[in-house]
Design a protein around this motif. Structure first.
Motif, short mmCIF file in Angstrom:
data_model
loop_
_atom_site.label_atom_id
_atom_site.label_comp_id
_atom_site.label_asym_id
_atom_site.label_seq_id
_atom_site.Cartn_x
_atom_site.Cartn_y
_atom_site.Cartn_z
N ILE A 60 0.87 -1.12 -0.69
CA ILE A 60 -0.09 -0.51 -0.42
C ILE A 60 1.23 1.09 -0.11
O ILE A 60 1.72 1.58 1.24
CB ILE A 60 -1.63 0.26 0.81
CG1 ILE A 60 -1.88 -1.49 1.39
CG2 ILE A 60 -2.33 1.18 0.91
CD1 ILE A 60 -2.82 -0.88 0.15
N ILE A 61 0.47 1.86 -1.03
CA ILE A 61 1.29 3.38 -1.26
C ILE A 61 0.31 4.32 -1.33
O ILE A 61 -0.50 4.58 -1.74
CB ILE A 61 1.94 3.52 -2.67
CG1 ILE A 61 3.20 2.53 -2.46
CG2 ILE A 61 2.19 4.34 -3.01
CD1 ILE A 61 4.01 2.75 -3.53
N ARG A 62 -0.05 5.31 0.39
CA ARG A 62 -0.69 5.84 0.39
C ARG A 62 -0.32 7.95 0.35
O ARG A 62 0.63 8.01 0.53
CB ARG A 62 -1.07 6.07 2.01
CG ARG A 62 -2.00 4.98 2.47
CD ARG A 62 -2.96 4.78 3.44
NE ARG A 62 -3.66 3.96 3.63
CZ ARG A 62 -3.30 2.84 4.48
NH1 ARG A 62 -2.29 2.25 4.22
NH2 ARG A 62 -4.23 1.56 4.13
N GLY A 63 -0.50 8.36 -1.05
CA GLY A 63 -0.39 9.73 -0.84
C GLY A 63 -0.98 10.46 0.37
O GLY A 63 -1.66 10.09 1.14
N SER A 64 -0.45 11.95 0.32
CA SER A 64 -0.90 12.69 0.94
C SER A 64 -1.94 12.93 0.96
O SER A 64 -2.03 14.01 1.81
CB SER A 64 1.07 13.56 1.29
OG SER A 64 0.90 14.38 0.05
N SER A 117 6.86 5.00 -4.72
CA SER A 117 7.08 5.17 -3.31
C SER A 117 8.25 7.02 -2.92
O SER A 117 7.92 7.19 -2.44
CB SER A 117 8.12 3.81 -2.89
OG SER A 117 8.97 3.91 -3.24
N ARG A 118 9.14 7.01 -4.31
CA ARG A 118 9.86 8.66 -4.28
C ARG A 118 8.58 9.63 -4.34
O ARG A 118 9.27 10.76 -4.41
CB ARG A 118 10.26 8.14 -5.30
CG ARG A 118 11.47 7.13 -4.63
CD ARG A 118 12.33 7.46 -6.19
NE ARG A 118 13.22 5.80 -6.21
CZ ARG A 118 14.24 5.91 -7.15
NH1 ARG A 118 14.08 6.59 -8.44
NH2 ARG A 118 15.54 5.19 -7.17
N GLN A 119 7.43 9.24 -4.75
CA GLN A 119 6.71 10.38 -4.83
C GLN A 119 5.19 10.54 -3.75
O GLN A 119 4.05 11.16 -3.63
CB GLN A 119 5.82 10.53 -6.02
CG GLN A 119 7.08 10.56 -7.02
CD GLN A 119 5.78 10.50 -8.38
OE1 GLN A 119 5.59 10.73 -8.86
NE2 GLN A 119 6.46 10.08 -9.45
N LYS A 120 5.21 10.20 -2.30
CA LYS A 120 4.68 10.22 -1.53
C LYS A 120 3.90 11.50 -1.21
O LYS A 120 2.75 12.02 -1.53
CB LYS A 120 4.88 9.60 -0.39
CG LYS A 120 5.13 7.57 -0.54
CD LYS A 120 5.29 7.28 0.91
CE LYS A 120 5.28 5.91 1.20
NZ LYS A 120 5.95 5.83 2.15
N GLU A 121 4.79 12.80 -1.06
CA GLU A 121 4.38 14.22 -0.53
C GLU A 121 3.28 14.47 -2.18
O GLU A 121 2.87 15.04 -1.31
CB GLU A 121 5.85 15.05 -0.60
CG GLU A 121 6.35 14.10 0.60
CD GLU A 121 5.96 14.42 1.54
OE1 GLU A 121 5.04 15.04 2.35
OE2 GLU A 121 6.30 13.38 2.62
N ASP A 122 3.66 14.49 -3.29
CA ASP A 122 2.80 14.45 -4.22
C ASP A 122 1.89 13.94 -4.09
O ASP A 122 0.92 14.22 -5.78
CB ASP A 122 3.60 15.26 -5.13
CG ASP A 122 4.56 16.20 -5.31
OD1 ASP A 122 4.26 17.28 -4.20
OD2 ASP A 122 5.74 16.26 -5.42
N LEU A 123 1.42 13.12 -3.88
CA LEU A 123 0.87 12.54 -4.16
C LEU A 123 -0.88 11.74 -4.42
O LEU A 123 -1.43 11.96 -2.59
CB LEU A 123 1.76 10.17 -4.10
CG LEU A 123 0.69 8.81 -4.85
CD1 LEU A 123 1.31 9.70 -6.56
CD2 LEU A 123 1.65 8.14 -4.43
N GLU A 124 -1.70 11.67 -5.08
CA GLU A 124 -2.97 11.51 -4.18
C GLU A 124 -3.49 9.94 -3.93
O GLU A 124 -3.13 8.80 -5.25
CB GLU A 124 -3.76 12.58 -5.40
CG GLU A 124 -3.34 14.03 -5.49
CD GLU A 124 -4.58 15.05 -6.60
OE1 GLU A 124 -5.14 14.28 -7.30
OE2 GLU A 124 -4.09 16.24 -6.69
N GLY A 125 -4.06 9.97 -3.34
CA GLY A 125 -4.82 8.47 -3.18
C GLY A 125 -3.81 7.45 -3.09
O GLY A 125 -3.24 8.35 -2.11
#
Length: 394
Positions: A60-64, A117-125
């Motif tokens: 699970i990768i949860r965005g911010s 995983s390197r984009q969690k800060e900018d990730l939606e959803g």
């Protein structure tokens, strides 16, 4: 930016794929493969739930930021085939090899995991990474993954299959039905054995079974609407122990492939009727064991349209509308639950002697196809989320 990021991940994609190719595991036995995947996901800081439906796992990768939940799936199992390739990454497991590209699928999804995983800060959803066991053997691993909640709360699902009949740089899919359903059947013909020189005192199960093999060839040609693709194949006939003994028992084994449930039910009925009738005509008895396997894989029309546009514009692939194909896939079960699209990514390359079909002892893929597959999954996810962000903002 995406292209450069994936190019940087390509060496690890190849490394992972070759490791998995050297260490294949059969369906429902993917213990080390699952551990390999889990270790790498956890190393990326991704939340992992393992032991799902056997050796399945979900990352699970949860965005911010809030947004849609997109599921991406890879299968992990290998086949009971002896690897005949001459290369440094050939299977080290006697009689077991990745002869269908699942090692590549797993490596592709690991690369996608690292990319996001390197984009969690900018990730939606949320991105849900489904690593599924046992695609090759019915009842498959998809059903148990779904029952364990793999799709709970998910909005859409995408999957790829590295496909050697298509050249590298091309991708195919179809609106609606793409891959056939698959059923298996076993027919036991019971006769009365005896001396090969006195056939009049016996009921020859081999003769009755042979007649049935020929009769079954008429199921598709004379019972099924010719506009509906279907296949009935007898893959095995076993009976007898010696040249001068009339066998009292003979077994047939076969498979059925088609695309709609009405045809599927019709073929099942005709096989039962023909088995019983043909056996009776020879004084024998037939017992049919018929097992329903995977349903037909049916893509969501809107998600196919997304594929056709996205493959060209965002993933740099030449998209094609694929004809229906008779191999089956338990990704079909996911598509019965939520919208999605299953896509065939070209992995064949005659210049590299990558010409062997799936399930062949010399099967291989052009590893450049993994780069295309990863780009396609990312592009599909990003397109879906961008569309729904736009519609919700309006």
């Amino acid at each position: 930016m995406q292209k450069e990021a994936l190019q940087a991940l390509f060496p690890s994609m190849v490394e992972h794929r070759r490791y998995l190719h050297r260490h294949p595991e059969l369906s429902f036995m993917e213990k080390e493969t699952s551990a390999f995947v889990a270790d790498r996901l956890r190393g990326l800081g991704i939340e992992v739930t393992s032991g799902i439906g056997g050796f399945g796992l979900i990352g699970i990768i949860r965005g911010s930021k809030p947004g849609k939940t997109v599921a991406l799936r890879a299968d992990m199992d290998a086949l009971p085939i002896q690897d005949e390739k001459q290369c440094d990454y050939a299977s080290l497991m006697p009689g077991v090899m990745h002869a269908c590209g699942h090692d590549g699928h797993t490596s592709v999804l690991l690369a996608v995991a690292e990319y996001y995983s390197r984009q969690k800060e900018d990730l939606e959803g949320e991105i849900r990474l489904i690593f599924q066991p046992a695609e090759e053997v019915c009842p498959g691993g998809a059903v148990s993954m779904i029952e364990a909640g793999a799709l709970k709360g998910a909005d859409v699902i995408y999957g790829v299959h590295l496909w050697t009949p298509i050249p590298v740089g091309v991708a195919g899919s179809a609106p609606g039905p793409l891959m056939a359903s698959t059923d298996e059947f076993f027919i036991d013909i019971q006769g009365r054995g005896g001396h090969g020189g006195m056939p009049h005192r016996t009921i020859d199960s081999v003769v009755a079974a042979s007649a049935l093999v020929l009769q079954l060839q008429s199921v598709v040609s004379r019972s099924v609407d010719p506009l509906n693709p279907a296949v009935v194949t007898i893959g095995s006939i076993q009976g007898g122990t010696a040249q001068n003994i009339i066998a009292d028992r003979c077994r047939l084994a076969g498979t059925v492939r088609c695309f709609d449930e009405e045809t599927r039910a019709l073929i099942r009925t005709r096989i039962h009727e023909m088995a019983e009738g043909t056996a009776a005509a020879y004084g024998a008895e037939a017992t049919v064991d018929y097992m329903l396997g995977y349903p037909s894989l049916v893509n969501d029309n809107q998600e196919f349209e997304r594929f056709y546009e996205t493959a060209a514009t965002a993933a740099g692939l030449l998209p094609e509308i694929s004809p229906k194909i008779m191999p089956a896939e338990d990704f079909a079960y996911y598509l019965r639950e939520i919208p999605g699209c299953f896509m065939l990514v070209g992995a064949g390359n005659p210049e590299k002697d990558i010409i062997y079909p799936h399930h062949h002892p010399k099967f291989d893929i052009d590893e450049a196809a993994m780069l295309h597959a990863a780009a396609l999954l990312i592009a599909m996810r990003d397109s879906y989320c961008a569309e729904h962000e736009s519609s919700s903002g309006a």
